[in-house]
Write a protein that holds these residues in place. Structure first.
Motif, PDB file in Angstrom:
ATOM      1  N   SER A  63      22.850 -19.377 -13.817  1.00 30.81           N
ATOM      2  CA  SER A  63      22.136 -18.191 -13.345  1.00 30.81           C
ATOM      3  C   SER A  63      21.344 -17.647 -14.532  1.00 30.81           C
ATOM      4  O   SER A  63      21.727 -17.818 -15.680  1.00 30.81           O
ATOM      5  CB  SER A  63      23.095 -17.139 -12.791  1.00 30.81           C
ATOM      6  N   CYS A  64      20.226 -16.997 -14.223  1.00 25.59           N
ATOM      7  CA  CYS A  64      19.407 -16.392 -15.278  1.00 25.59           C
ATOM      8  C   CYS A  64      20.086 -15.100 -15.741  1.00 25.59           C
ATOM      9  O   CYS A  64      21.023 -14.604 -15.113  1.00 25.59           O
ATOM     10  CB  CYS A  64      17.997 -16.116 -14.769  1.00 25.59           C
ATOM     11  N   TYR A  65      19.596 -14.545 -16.835  1.00 29.21           N
ATOM     12  CA  TYR A  65      20.180 -13.334 -17.409  1.00 29.21           C
ATOM     13  C   TYR A  65      20.159 -12.186 -16.393  1.00 29.21           C
ATOM     14  O   TYR A  65      21.167 -11.510 -16.179  1.00 29.21           O
ATOM     15  CB  TYR A  65      19.434 -12.945 -18.685  1.00 29.21           C
ATOM     16  N   ALA A  66      19.024 -11.957 -15.748  1.00 33.02           N
ATOM     17  CA  ALA A  66      18.896 -10.830 -14.821  1.00 33.02           C
ATOM     18  C   ALA A  66      19.873 -10.958 -13.655  1.00 33.02           C
ATOM     19  O   ALA A  66      20.546  -9.992 -13.289  1.00 33.02           O
ATOM     20  CB  ALA A  66      17.461 -10.728 -14.301  1.00 33.02           C
ATOM     21  N   CYS A  67      19.986 -12.137 -13.079  1.00 41.18           N
ATOM     22  CA  CYS A  67      20.902 -12.336 -11.952  1.00 41.18           C
ATOM     23  C   CYS A  67      22.355 -12.281 -12.413  1.00 41.18           C
ATOM     24  O   CYS A  67      23.221 -11.794 -11.684  1.00 41.18           O
ATOM     25  CB  CYS A  67      20.603 -13.653 -11.253  1.00 41.18           C
ATOM     26  N   HIS A  68      22.619 -12.757 -13.626  1.00 40.11           N
ATOM     27  CA  HIS A  68      23.972 -12.678 -14.171  1.00 40.11           C
ATOM     28  C   HIS A  68      24.399 -11.211 -14.284  1.00 40.11           C
ATOM     29  O   HIS A  68      25.497 -10.842 -13.853  1.00 40.11           O
ATOM     30  CB  HIS A  68      24.032 -13.362 -15.535  1.00 40.11           C
ATOM     31  N   ILE A  69      23.539 -10.387 -14.836  1.00 41.43           N
ATOM     32  CA  ILE A  69      23.838  -8.960 -14.974  1.00 41.43           C
ATOM     33  C   ILE A  69      24.019  -8.333 -13.592  1.00 41.43           C
ATOM     34  O   ILE A  69      24.968  -7.591 -13.348  1.00 41.43           O
ATOM     35  CB  ILE A  69      22.715  -8.229 -15.752  1.00 41.43           C
ATOM     36  N   GLN A  70      23.122  -8.649 -12.684  1.00 42.33           N
ATOM     37  CA  GLN A  70      23.151  -8.078 -11.335  1.00 42.33           C
ATOM     38  C   GLN A  70      24.432  -8.442 -10.587  1.00 42.33           C
ATOM     39  O   GLN A  70      24.943  -7.644  -9.814  1.00 42.33           O
ATOM     40  CB  GLN A  70      21.929  -8.606 -10.576  1.00 42.33           C
ATOM     41  N   THR A  71      24.953  -9.640 -10.818  1.00 39.70           N
ATOM     42  CA  THR A  71      26.112 -10.101 -10.053  1.00 39.70           C
ATOM     43  C   THR A  71      27.449  -9.882 -10.752  1.00 39.70           C
ATOM     44  O   THR A  71      28.491 -10.029 -10.121  1.00 39.70           O
ATOM     45  CB  THR A  71      25.983 -11.595  -9.706  1.00 39.70           C
ATOM     46  N   THR A  72      27.442  -9.532 -12.030  1.00 33.47           N
ATOM     47  CA  THR A  72      28.710  -9.386 -12.747  1.00 33.47           C
ATOM     48  C   THR A  72      28.993  -7.976 -13.251  1.00 33.47           C
ATOM     49  O   THR A  72      30.104  -7.708 -13.684  1.00 33.47           O
ATOM     50  CB  THR A  72      28.792 -10.348 -13.943  1.00 33.47           C
TER      51      THR A  72
END
Length: 147
Positions: A63-72
Protein backbone atom coordinates in the motif's frame (compact mmCIF):
# COMPACT_ATOMS: atom_id res chain seq x y z
CA UNK A 1 25.86 -18.22 -13.38
CA UNK A 2 22.20 -18.50 -14.36
CA UNK A 3 19.39 -16.44 -12.89
CA UNK A 4 16.07 -18.21 -12.27
CA UNK A 5 13.33 -16.27 -14.03
CA UNK A 6 10.22 -15.50 -12.04
CA UNK A 7 7.07 -13.46 -12.55
CA UNK A 8 6.62 -9.83 -11.53
CA UNK A 9 4.44 -9.35 -8.45
CA UNK A 10 2.54 -6.62 -10.29
CA UNK A 11 2.08 -7.50 -13.96
CA UNK A 12 2.67 -11.26 -13.52
CA UNK A 13 4.91 -11.32 -16.62
CA UNK A 14 8.31 -13.00 -16.58
CA UNK A 15 11.19 -10.91 -15.29
CA UNK A 16 14.08 -11.17 -17.71
CA UNK A 17 17.75 -11.41 -16.92
CA UNK A 18 18.21 -8.18 -18.88
CA UNK A 19 15.75 -6.34 -16.58
CA UNK A 20 17.66 -7.56 -13.54
CA UNK A 21 20.98 -6.47 -15.05
CA UNK A 22 19.60 -3.01 -15.90
CA UNK A 23 18.27 -2.57 -12.32
CA UNK A 24 14.63 -2.38 -13.48
CA UNK A 25 13.36 -4.66 -10.72
CA UNK A 26 13.16 -4.56 -6.95
CA UNK A 27 12.54 -7.11 -4.21
CA UNK A 28 9.47 -6.24 -2.19
CA UNK A 29 7.31 -8.32 0.19
CA UNK A 30 9.26 -11.48 -0.67
CA UNK A 31 8.57 -11.05 -4.40
CA UNK A 32 10.34 -9.46 -7.35
CA UNK A 33 8.61 -6.55 -9.06
CA UNK A 34 9.25 -4.38 -12.09
CA UNK A 35 9.82 -0.95 -10.52
CA UNK A 36 7.03 0.54 -12.65
CA UNK A 37 4.52 -2.11 -11.58
CA UNK A 38 4.48 -1.50 -7.82
CA UNK A 39 0.96 -0.21 -7.25
CA UNK A 40 -1.12 0.35 -4.13
CA UNK A 41 -3.60 -2.40 -3.34
CA UNK A 42 -6.14 0.25 -2.23
CA UNK A 43 -5.93 3.19 -4.65
CA UNK A 44 -4.26 1.26 -7.52
CA UNK A 45 -1.83 4.14 -8.18
CA UNK A 46 1.82 3.40 -8.94
CA UNK A 47 4.03 3.80 -5.90
CA UNK A 48 6.92 5.82 -7.26
CA UNK A 49 8.25 7.52 -4.12
CA UNK A 50 9.65 4.31 -2.61
CA UNK A 51 7.40 4.52 0.47
CA UNK A 52 5.39 1.34 0.55
CA UNK A 53 3.94 -0.75 3.33
CA UNK A 54 2.53 -4.23 3.71
CA UNK A 55 -1.21 -3.91 3.32
CA UNK A 56 -3.64 -5.35 5.80
CA UNK A 57 -5.94 -6.75 3.08
CA UNK A 58 -3.27 -8.68 1.15
CA UNK A 59 0.17 -9.19 2.73
CA UNK A 60 1.65 -9.90 -0.70
CA UNK A 61 0.58 -6.49 -2.10
CA UNK A 62 1.91 -3.10 -0.99
CA UNK A 63 0.00 0.00 0.00
CA UNK A 64 1.17 3.56 -0.60
CA UNK A 65 1.95 5.90 2.30
CA UNK A 66 -1.36 7.79 2.06
CA UNK A 67 -3.49 4.63 2.02
CA UNK A 68 -1.39 3.09 4.79
CA UNK A 69 -2.07 6.10 7.02
CA UNK A 70 -5.75 6.14 6.05
CA UNK A 71 -6.23 2.46 6.87
CA UNK A 72 -4.09 2.11 10.00
CA UNK A 73 -4.60 5.35 11.95
CA UNK A 74 -7.83 6.25 13.75
CA UNK A 75 -9.88 9.14 12.39
CA UNK A 76 -10.46 12.46 14.13
CA UNK A 77 -14.09 13.03 15.17
CA UNK A 78 -13.85 16.66 14.08
CA UNK A 79 -12.54 16.34 10.51
CA UNK A 80 -12.54 12.57 9.78
CA UNK A 81 -8.86 12.65 8.76
CA UNK A 82 -6.42 10.22 10.40
CA UNK A 83 -4.65 11.33 13.56
CA UNK A 84 -0.98 10.64 12.87
CA UNK A 85 1.09 12.26 15.58
CA UNK A 86 -0.68 13.84 18.55
CA UNK A 87 -4.33 13.75 19.34
CA UNK A 88 -6.65 14.52 22.18
CA UNK A 89 -9.10 12.01 23.64
CA UNK A 90 -12.23 13.33 25.35
CA UNK A 91 -15.23 11.17 26.21
CA UNK A 92 -13.67 8.26 24.29
CA UNK A 93 -13.55 10.33 21.10
CA UNK A 94 -10.29 11.21 19.33
CA UNK A 95 -9.57 14.71 18.01
CA UNK A 96 -6.66 16.52 16.38
CA UNK A 97 -5.56 19.26 18.78
CA UNK A 98 -6.77 21.87 16.25
CA UNK A 99 -10.13 20.12 15.77
CA UNK A 100 -11.05 20.27 19.45
CA UNK A 101 -13.34 23.29 18.96
CA UNK A 102 -16.32 25.00 20.50
CA UNK A 103 -19.55 24.12 18.67
CA UNK A 104 -20.71 27.75 18.81
CA UNK A 105 -17.72 30.04 18.17
CA UNK A 106 -15.57 27.39 16.42
CA UNK A 107 -12.47 28.49 18.34
CA UNK A 108 -10.00 25.83 19.38
CA UNK A 109 -10.43 24.95 23.04
CA UNK A 110 -6.99 25.07 24.68
CA UNK A 111 -5.84 21.76 26.15
CA UNK A 112 -5.28 23.13 29.61
CA UNK A 113 -8.61 24.92 29.74
CA UNK A 114 -11.80 23.17 30.76
CA UNK A 115 -14.75 22.64 28.46
CA UNK A 116 -18.37 21.58 28.60
CA UNK A 117 -20.00 18.77 26.69
CA UNK A 118 -23.69 18.42 25.94
CA UNK A 119 -25.24 15.95 23.51
CA UNK A 120 -21.77 15.13 22.11
CA UNK A 121 -21.12 18.81 21.33
CA UNK A 122 -18.17 20.64 22.89
CA UNK A 123 -18.36 24.19 24.26
CA UNK A 124 -15.79 26.52 25.71
CA UNK A 125 -16.73 28.04 29.05
CA UNK A 126 -17.75 31.45 27.65
CA UNK A 127 -20.08 30.13 24.94
CA UNK A 128 -21.59 27.58 27.24
CA UNK A 129 -22.46 30.20 29.84
CA UNK A 130 -23.79 32.64 27.23
CA UNK A 131 -25.80 30.36 24.95
CA UNK A 132 -26.63 27.12 26.74
CA UNK A 133 -28.44 28.71 29.68
CA UNK A 134 -31.40 26.38 29.84
CA UNK A 135 -29.33 23.26 30.49
CA UNK A 136 -28.26 22.27 33.97
CA UNK A 137 -24.62 23.18 34.46
CA UNK A 138 -22.57 19.99 34.37
CA UNK A 139 -19.23 20.16 36.13
CA UNK A 140 -16.38 21.69 34.15
CA UNK A 141 -14.33 18.92 32.51
CA UNK A 142 -10.80 18.67 31.25
CA UNK A 143 -9.63 16.50 28.34
CA UNK A 144 -9.10 12.94 29.51
CA UNK A 145 -5.75 12.22 27.85
CA UNK A 146 -3.31 13.18 25.11
CA UNK A 147 -1.95 10.83 22.42
Amino acid sequence: MSIELINCGGCKKRITEDEVTKDQVVSLLNRIWHKDHISCVYCKLTISDGRFFKSSVDPMRPSCYACHIQTTHPACVGCSLPVIERGLVAFDRLFHIDCFRCAICNRTIPQRKGFYERDLMLYDDVCYMMYIKDAPNPPMRSPMSNN
